[in-house]
Write a protein that holds these residues in place. Sequence first.
Motif, PDB file in Angstrom:
ATOM      1  N   ALA A  86     -72.092  52.973  91.910  1.00  0.00           N
ATOM      2  CA  ALA A  86     -70.900  52.635  91.116  1.00  0.00           C
ATOM      3  C   ALA A  86     -71.169  51.429  90.224  1.00  0.00           C
ATOM      4  O   ALA A  86     -70.785  51.408  89.048  1.00  0.00           O
ATOM      5  CB  ALA A  86     -69.731  52.344  92.058  1.00  0.00           C
ATOM      6  N   ALA A  87     -71.844  50.404  90.762  1.00  0.00           N
ATOM      7  CA  ALA A  87     -72.138  49.209  89.978  1.00  0.00           C
ATOM      8  C   ALA A  87     -73.029  49.539  88.791  1.00  0.00           C
ATOM      9  O   ALA A  87     -72.818  49.053  87.671  1.00  0.00           O
ATOM     10  CB  ALA A  87     -72.793  48.156  90.862  1.00  0.00           C
ATOM     11  N   THR A  88     -74.048  50.367  89.030  1.00  0.00           N
ATOM     12  CA  THR A  88     -74.971  50.733  87.949  1.00  0.00           C
ATOM     13  C   THR A  88     -74.262  51.573  86.898  1.00  0.00           C
ATOM     14  O   THR A  88     -74.473  51.390  85.682  1.00  0.00           O
ATOM     15  CB  THR A  88     -76.163  51.510  88.521  1.00  0.00           C
ATOM     16  OG1 THR A  88     -76.781  50.736  89.550  1.00  0.00           O
ATOM     17  CG2 THR A  88     -77.180  51.803  87.443  1.00  0.00           C
ATOM     18  N   ALA A  89     -73.417  52.493  87.340  1.00  0.00           N
ATOM     19  CA  ALA A  89     -72.674  53.333  86.390  1.00  0.00           C
ATOM     20  C   ALA A  89     -71.769  52.489  85.504  1.00  0.00           C
ATOM     21  O   ALA A  89     -71.672  52.722  84.289  1.00  0.00           O
ATOM     22  CB  ALA A  89     -71.856  54.375  87.150  1.00  0.00           C
ATOM     23  N   VAL A  90     -71.098  51.510  86.092  1.00  0.00           N
ATOM     24  CA  VAL A  90     -70.237  50.625  85.296  1.00  0.00           C
ATOM     25  C   VAL A  90     -71.076  49.844  84.288  1.00  0.00           C
ATOM     26  O   VAL A  90     -70.689  49.673  83.126  1.00  0.00           O
ATOM     27  CB  VAL A  90     -69.461  49.662  86.224  1.00  0.00           C
ATOM     28  CG1 VAL A  90     -68.757  48.589  85.409  1.00  0.00           C
ATOM     29  CG2 VAL A  90     -68.450  50.431  87.052  1.00  0.00           C
ATOM     30  N   GLY A  91     -72.250  49.386  84.712  1.00  0.00           N
ATOM     31  CA  GLY A  91     -73.110  48.620  83.816  1.00  0.00           C
ATOM     32  C   GLY A  91     -73.600  49.422  82.635  1.00  0.00           C
ATOM     33  O   GLY A  91     -73.902  48.854  81.574  1.00  0.00           O
ATOM     34  N   VAL A  95     -84.225  51.965  90.996  1.00  0.00           N
ATOM     35  CA  VAL A  95     -84.293  53.433  90.970  1.00  0.00           C
ATOM     36  C   VAL A  95     -82.970  54.023  90.487  1.00  0.00           C
ATOM     37  O   VAL A  95     -82.941  54.957  89.671  1.00  0.00           O
ATOM     38  CB  VAL A  95     -84.665  53.969  92.369  1.00  0.00           C
ATOM     39  CG1 VAL A  95     -84.503  55.483  92.422  1.00  0.00           C
ATOM     40  CG2 VAL A  95     -86.091  53.579  92.726  1.00  0.00           C
ATOM     41  N   LEU A  96     -81.872  53.479  90.981  1.00  0.00           N
ATOM     42  CA  LEU A  96     -80.565  53.971  90.539  1.00  0.00           C
ATOM     43  C   LEU A  96     -80.357  53.729  89.047  1.00  0.00           C
ATOM     44  O   LEU A  96     -79.845  54.591  88.327  1.00  0.00           O
ATOM     45  CB  LEU A  96     -79.457  53.274  91.340  1.00  0.00           C
ATOM     46  CG  LEU A  96     -79.340  53.684  92.812  1.00  0.00           C
ATOM     47  CD1 LEU A  96     -78.326  52.809  93.519  1.00  0.00           C
ATOM     48  CD2 LEU A  96     -78.942  55.154  92.927  1.00  0.00           C
ATOM     49  N   ALA A  97     -80.769  52.552  88.553  1.00  0.00           N
ATOM     50  CA  ALA A  97     -80.617  52.239  87.136  1.00  0.00           C
ATOM     51  C   ALA A  97     -81.440  53.193  86.275  1.00  0.00           C
ATOM     52  O   ALA A  97     -80.974  53.656  85.216  1.00  0.00           O
ATOM     53  CB  ALA A  97     -81.029  50.799  86.871  1.00  0.00           C
ATOM     54  N   ILE A  98     -82.640  53.517  86.713  1.00  0.00           N
ATOM     55  CA  ILE A  98     -83.498  54.432  85.948  1.00  0.00           C
ATOM     56  C   ILE A  98     -82.865  55.814  85.847  1.00  0.00           C
ATOM     57  O   ILE A  98     -82.747  56.395  84.756  1.00  0.00           O
ATOM     58  CB  ILE A  98     -84.888  54.522  86.611  1.00  0.00           C
ATOM     59  CG1 ILE A  98     -85.622  53.187  86.491  1.00  0.00           C
ATOM     60  CG2 ILE A  98     -85.715  55.640  85.974  1.00  0.00           C
ATOM     61  CD1 ILE A  98     -86.872  53.104  87.343  1.00  0.00           C
ATOM     62  N   LEU A  99     -82.427  56.349  86.968  1.00  0.00           N
ATOM     63  CA  LEU A  99     -81.868  57.701  86.978  1.00  0.00           C
ATOM     64  C   LEU A  99     -80.593  57.786  86.147  1.00  0.00           C
ATOM     65  O   LEU A  99     -80.415  58.719  85.329  1.00  0.00           O
ATOM     66  CB  LEU A  99     -81.587  58.129  88.419  1.00  0.00           C
ATOM     67  CG  LEU A  99     -82.822  58.280  89.326  1.00  0.00           C
ATOM     68  CD1 LEU A  99     -82.404  58.609  90.742  1.00  0.00           C
ATOM     69  CD2 LEU A  99     -83.756  59.346  88.776  1.00  0.00           C
ATOM     70  N   LEU A 100     -79.701  56.828  86.323  1.00  0.00           N
ATOM     71  CA  LEU A 100     -78.430  56.875  85.596  1.00  0.00           C
ATOM     72  C   LEU A 100     -78.616  56.588  84.104  1.00  0.00           C
ATOM     73  O   LEU A 100     -77.910  57.159  83.258  1.00  0.00           O
ATOM     74  CB  LEU A 100     -77.446  55.882  86.211  1.00  0.00           C
ATOM     75  CG  LEU A 100     -76.986  56.218  87.638  1.00  0.00           C
ATOM     76  CD1 LEU A 100     -76.054  55.145  88.176  1.00  0.00           C
ATOM     77  CD2 LEU A 100     -76.296  57.581  87.687  1.00  0.00           C
ATOM     78  N   THR A 101     -79.574  55.728  83.766  1.00  0.00           N
ATOM     79  CA  THR A 101     -79.819  55.434  82.346  1.00  0.00           C
ATOM     80  C   THR A 101     -80.395  56.653  81.631  1.00  0.00           C
ATOM     81  O   THR A 101     -80.024  56.956  80.483  1.00  0.00           O
ATOM     82  CB  THR A 101     -80.770  54.234  82.210  1.00  0.00           C
ATOM     83  OG1 THR A 101     -80.193  53.091  82.839  1.00  0.00           O
ATOM     84  CG2 THR A 101     -81.022  53.907  80.742  1.00  0.00           C
ATOM     85  N   LEU A 102     -81.307  57.343  82.279  1.00  0.00           N
ATOM     86  CA  LEU A 102     -81.839  58.576  81.678  1.00  0.00           C
ATOM     87  C   LEU A 102     -80.725  59.601  81.479  1.00  0.00           C
ATOM     88  O   LEU A 102     -80.689  60.323  80.468  1.00  0.00           O
ATOM     89  CB  LEU A 102     -82.944  59.142  82.566  1.00  0.00           C
ATOM     90  CG  LEU A 102     -84.238  58.324  82.635  1.00  0.00           C
ATOM     91  CD1 LEU A 102     -85.217  58.951  83.615  1.00  0.00           C
ATOM     92  CD2 LEU A 102     -84.884  58.220  81.245  1.00  0.00           C
ATOM     93  N   GLY A 103     -79.804  59.677  82.449  1.00  0.00           N
ATOM     94  CA  GLY A 103     -78.654  60.576  82.279  1.00  0.00           C
ATOM     95  C   GLY A 103     -77.791  60.157  81.108  1.00  0.00           C
ATOM     96  O   GLY A 103     -77.287  61.016  80.352  1.00  0.00           O
TER      97      GLY A 103
END
Length: 610
Positions: free
Chosen positions: A47-52, A161-169
């Motif tokens: 959730a934190a990464t998605a908001v960012g 890892v979460l930041a990489i996956l969500l950023t690519l999305g």
Amino acid sequence: MTTPSPTADTGAELLPIATPARTRAALRTLIRPDRGLALTGIGILVAATAVGLLVQPLLGRIVDIVADGRPAGDLTLPVVLLVAVAVVQGLTTTLGLTRIARLGETVLARLRERFVERALNLPADRLERAGAGDLTARVTGDVARVAEAVRSALPEMARSVLAILLTLGALALLDVRFLLAALLAVPVQLLTARWYVRRALTLYADQRVANGAQQQQLLETIGGAVTVRGHRLEEQHTERSAGRSRKAVDLTMRSVNLVLGFYGRLHIAEYIGLAAVLIAGFWLVRDGAVSIGTATAAALYFHSLFGPVNAALVLLDDAQSAAAGLARLVGVTDLAEQPEPAAGKPEVGKPEAGKAAPASVPRQRIASPEAAVTVHAVSHAYGPGRPVLHEVSLTLEPGEHVALVGTSGAGKSTLARIVAGVQQPTSGTVTAPAGTGEHPVVLVTQEVHVFTGTLAEDLRLARPDATDADLRTALSTVHALDWAEALPDGLATVVGEGGHRLDPARAQQLALARLVLADPALAVLDEATAEAGSAGARVLERSAEAALDGRTALVVAHRLTQAVAADRVVVLEAGRVVESGPHDELRDADGPYAALWRAWSGSRTAAPHP
């Protein structure tokens, strides 16, 4: 499953190292009790990464507003939203990382407890073959490396890892062509990671082994400093220490060069990916497929990947080092996992009379309701061609005190450790008393460790629920109460490392007091009075006699006065029982014991009195 650890150049047979598959399985076992905490922490970080990820589109929106020449008031909403994103992301990231850190510390504590528990149960001969340096390196350096990874690498790796996956999305949502451009960096990154991992794991494992050999050499040199100086071996030991230090330094420099090459390859991947995204943005804006703000957001997204991608790949350094350390720790815990036979069950694979059990048949230690001990056809060897005991059979009746005597190397201490249950013989069976307390058998050796803490705490190691009155009774039994109460703070005096120093005789009385508190059915004393000088020898012998009163005892006699006081004397020669009987009978029989008695009593007569 474990693999044999490389043999250090000290000649020691190092403790084994777990295979990667076994290490992963052990890690899953450690995490399993806290799966809920792990899932919650990861969910909050998602959730934190998605908001960012809202930051880049908002900045792109600001670029479009400025590029279109809109009023300044139109910037208010994006700016307010940026502030809100920063606050929400900060709070959720803190909460998520806190939970991940708590998970890591919990798993680390569980690993430490399991390692210490299993290490304490390792067979004594296995530790002797490995040497103190190997175990010391694991319990210090390897635990520290895993702890460092858990405290710093684990939270950062999860977030990266979460930041990489969500950023690519998010790149794909802007335009799939931006994602394809960004992925041009992936082959270089994967090749870099593969190149690094293939070299790092072996290199870090070799480093741990070299550090263990270095520590072993230092321990041997410092521990035997008097002997080293006495034989003028300072130069040889200094050269050995220097040689092992040079090997450790060489391996460290190899790891530094490996990391430098790793970073250089990562920079190439960054330049390739950013250039591809910028070129894709130029073409898409020129064709009117996206706005300048969208192209800006895409470039910012890829630029924001520099941190997490580099962090994730760089953390492979910590991960590989920690994995090597974890494999060494798991190797020890697996080595100590040996099934214990259930008390009271019949003997399995008991050898026929006069024959030793085959080496593949484990020693059976059977509990007996009485304080009787039966050793049947026990043999032991510390390695191929190094037999110590040969089909030794011995019976101790309830309440009987048996003195074990013989020349140095006869196998007395080995037999004592086997009877006490701390050593596994190659073959044979031992029937030991079940007892009524928590400690049916207690072994006291001449190497007594005084633990750091108060004297009362040190005594309560044998019986945690003992009252102060119980402690005083135990001390009084072994004739130690007077000096204990004369200490600066009595039973509350801090002893051990950094505390009040106890001389060898008093430390041994402390060990005997622990024995009294444990109240075992069988007591095994392995030269427990040998550390005292002549002045304290008789005091310790009186303490030992009082501690053994009323219980079955096997005493490895350093002084033959202990044999005189025993109910029976058993003489060992070259790992075999050659005589057994009362002191007077053996002394008059003119056999091996009579020769020992004449030599010992003659030396006492010739020695000057202090």
